[in-house]
Enzyme design. Structure first.
Site, PDB file in Angstrom:
ATOM      1  N   GLU A   1      14.688 -55.800 -67.524  1.00  0.00           N
ATOM      2  CA  GLU A   1      15.736 -55.587 -68.516  1.00  0.00           C
ATOM      3  C   GLU A   1      17.067 -55.242 -67.876  1.00  0.00           C
ATOM      4  O   GLU A   1      18.116 -55.785 -68.230  1.00  0.00           O
ATOM      5  CB  GLU A   1      15.363 -54.448 -69.483  1.00  0.00           C
ATOM      6  CG  GLU A   1      14.088 -54.668 -70.246  1.00  0.00           C
ATOM      7  CD  GLU A   1      12.881 -54.011 -69.580  1.00  0.00           C
ATOM      8  OE1 GLU A   1      12.663 -54.223 -68.364  1.00  0.00           O
ATOM      9  OE2 GLU A   1      12.161 -53.284 -70.272  1.00  0.00           O
TER      10      GLU A   1
ATOM     11  N   CYS B   1      11.108 -49.230 -71.265  1.00  0.00           N
ATOM     12  CA  CYS B   1      10.929 -47.808 -70.955  1.00  0.00           C
ATOM     13  C   CYS B   1      12.193 -47.052 -71.379  1.00  0.00           C
ATOM     14  O   CYS B   1      13.182 -47.657 -71.804  1.00  0.00           O
ATOM     15  CB  CYS B   1      10.681 -47.618 -69.454  1.00  0.00           C
ATOM     16  SG  CYS B   1      12.130 -47.955 -68.419  1.00  0.00           S
TER      17      CYS B   1
ATOM     18  N   CYS C   1      15.397 -48.206 -69.500  1.00  0.00           N
ATOM     19  CA  CYS C   1      15.922 -49.477 -69.976  1.00  0.00           C
ATOM     20  C   CYS C   1      16.487 -49.348 -71.385  1.00  0.00           C
ATOM     21  O   CYS C   1      17.506 -49.955 -71.709  1.00  0.00           O
ATOM     22  CB  CYS C   1      14.839 -50.542 -69.916  1.00  0.00           C
ATOM     23  SG  CYS C   1      14.376 -50.944 -68.203  1.00  0.00           S
TER      24      CYS C   1
END
Length: 151
Positions: free
Chosen positions: A48, A76, A79
């Protein structure tokens, strides 16, 4: 999602956790990337983040207004924070991540009271394919490790 899944396959080929991402604006792919945390090595080289960085460079703007992020695993918390700061409009992810996710699991970054921007989130798109890639990758890694009774 097909491009993100292709990116995830490319990651697995080089021994990276198979996660891929793509940034799309007005139907056009702006950037695509896969995990490179082990290759670089850089713990922040998630698919990402790499895709967001490449899209910002391509658009010559740190704000990715109107852009969509397609990713094979729920982002996560790190990100998710980058998604907020980049002002991504929509996040489409394949497989949920009950352990490390930061969007609909774990930290739920977009739900935090101080969150500066809340993208629309759509999960489960291509989940079976993404989960199968991840499971195959980790099964192969476990098979490569010596067992407790081998010396």
């Amino acid at each position: 999602m097909a491009l993100a899944l292709d990116q995830a396959r490319a990651a697995a080929v080089i021994g990276e956790v198979p996660i891929g991402a793509a940034v799309v604006k007005n139907g056009a792919v702006i950037a695509a990337a896969h995990n490179l945390t082990r290759s670089i090595p850089d713990p922040c080289a998630h698919a990402e983040l790499l895709a967001i960085r490449a899209a910002a460079l391509a658009l010559d703007n740190e704000r990715l207004d109107g852009c969509d992020l397609w990713v094979t695993l729920e982002p996560c918390a790190m990100c998710a924070g980058a998604i907020v700061h980049a002002r991504i409009a929509r996040v489409y992810y394949a497989a949920a991540d009950p352990k490390g996710g930061g969007v609909e699991h774990g930290a739920r970054v977009f739900d935090a009271p101080g969150c500066l921007h809340r993208p629309e989130v759509f999960g489960g798109i291509g989940a079976d394919q993404a989960a199968a890639q991840l499971q195959a990758f980790f099964q192969a890694r476990r098979a490569q490790r010596p067992g407790p009774n081998t010396a």
